[in-house]
Design a protein around this motif. Structure first.
Motif, PDB file in Angstrom:
ATOM      1  N   ILE A  89      -3.684   0.455  -3.609  1.00  0.00           N
ATOM      2  CA  ILE A  89      -2.313   0.374  -4.254  1.00  0.00           C
ATOM      3  C   ILE A  89      -1.589  -0.489  -2.962  1.00  0.00           C
ATOM      4  O   ILE A  89      -0.791  -1.757  -3.459  1.00  0.00           O
ATOM      5  N   SER A  90      -1.560  -0.149  -1.827  1.00  0.00           N
ATOM      6  CA  SER A  90      -0.846  -0.860  -0.652  1.00  0.00           C
ATOM      7  C   SER A  90      -1.521  -2.289  -0.519  1.00  0.00           C
ATOM      8  O   SER A  90      -0.778  -3.258  -0.348  1.00  0.00           O
ATOM      9  N   LEU A  92      -2.951  -4.033  -3.007  1.00  0.00           N
ATOM     10  CA  LEU A  92      -2.403  -4.751  -3.912  1.00  0.00           C
ATOM     11  C   LEU A  92      -1.085  -5.283  -3.833  1.00  0.00           C
ATOM     12  O   LEU A  92      -0.746  -6.461  -4.211  1.00  0.00           O
ATOM     13  N   GLU A  93      -0.164  -4.309  -3.492  1.00  0.00           N
ATOM     14  CA  GLU A  93       1.282  -4.843  -3.247  1.00  0.00           C
ATOM     15  C   GLU A  93       1.387  -6.024  -2.100  1.00  0.00           C
ATOM     16  O   GLU A  93       2.205  -6.851  -2.470  1.00  0.00           O
ATOM     17  N   GLU A  94       0.618  -5.862  -1.028  1.00  0.00           N
ATOM     18  CA  GLU A  94       0.684  -7.029  -0.002  1.00  0.00           C
ATOM     19  C   GLU A  94       0.184  -8.080  -0.484  1.00  0.00           C
ATOM     20  O   GLU A  94       0.703  -9.038  -0.223  1.00  0.00           O
ATOM     21  N   ILE A  96       0.237  -9.069  -3.782  1.00  0.00           N
ATOM     22  CA  ILE A  96       1.202  -9.634  -4.694  1.00  0.00           C
ATOM     23  C   ILE A  96       2.248 -10.301  -3.695  1.00  0.00           C
ATOM     24  O   ILE A  96       2.504 -11.660  -4.148  1.00  0.00           O
ATOM     25  N   VAL A  97       2.851  -9.914  -2.799  1.00  0.00           N
ATOM     26  CA  VAL A  97       3.614 -10.570  -1.913  1.00  0.00           C
ATOM     27  C   VAL A  97       3.094 -11.564  -1.368  1.00  0.00           C
ATOM     28  O   VAL A  97       3.782 -12.793  -1.273  1.00  0.00           O
TER      29      VAL A  97
END
Length: 137
Positions: A89-90, A92-94, A96-97
């Protein structure tokens, strides 16, 4: 490429070898706009095998087990029960950014690299590392 020299590539052969997605991905995410554009059936096949097929196989794996487990998209997950879940999840978030910032600056190469890196980590580390956990359900 020159048709008269006989070194042109039939675009239908490139599309036939892996559909249009690998060809699109090659031009959007692997070739800089200021670089010479080289394309061949082998290049398109390589994009298909190294990225597009990995992406689709990972998606197919998810769909298969989501159907078996009757996964509800609208249901909130029990927020990252395993350490690997929190890690992906981390990542994925990275991703996306990074991809959003790159695309805001019209940098499809950096966005493509971030997406390819995520798909590689998702497929080769997360799914492989958790396969037995998914099978247990």
């Amino acid at each position: 490429m020159s048709k008269s020299l006989g070194n042109s590539v039939n675009p239908f052969e490139c599309v036939r070898c892996g559909r249009a997605d690998p060809l699109r991905w090659h031009f959007a995410a692997r070739v800089a706009p200021d670089m010479q554009k080289r394309v061949s059936v082998d290049i398109v096949s390589g994009v298909a095998s190294s990225f597009i097929n990995t992406y689709w196989n990972t998606y197919a794996f998810f769909v298969m087990y989501a159907r078996l487990d009757r996964f509800e998209v609208r249901q909130q997950p029990s927020h990252a029960s395993a350490r690997g879940d929190r890690w992906i999840i981390s990542v994925l978030e990275e991703t996306i950014v990074t991809a959003t910032e790159a695309l805001d600056h019209y940098d499809t190469l950096q966005a493509g690299r971030a997406i390819e890196n995520f798909v590689d980590l998702l497929s080769n580390w997360y799914v492989r590392g958790n396969r037995r956990r998914f099978w247990e359900g």
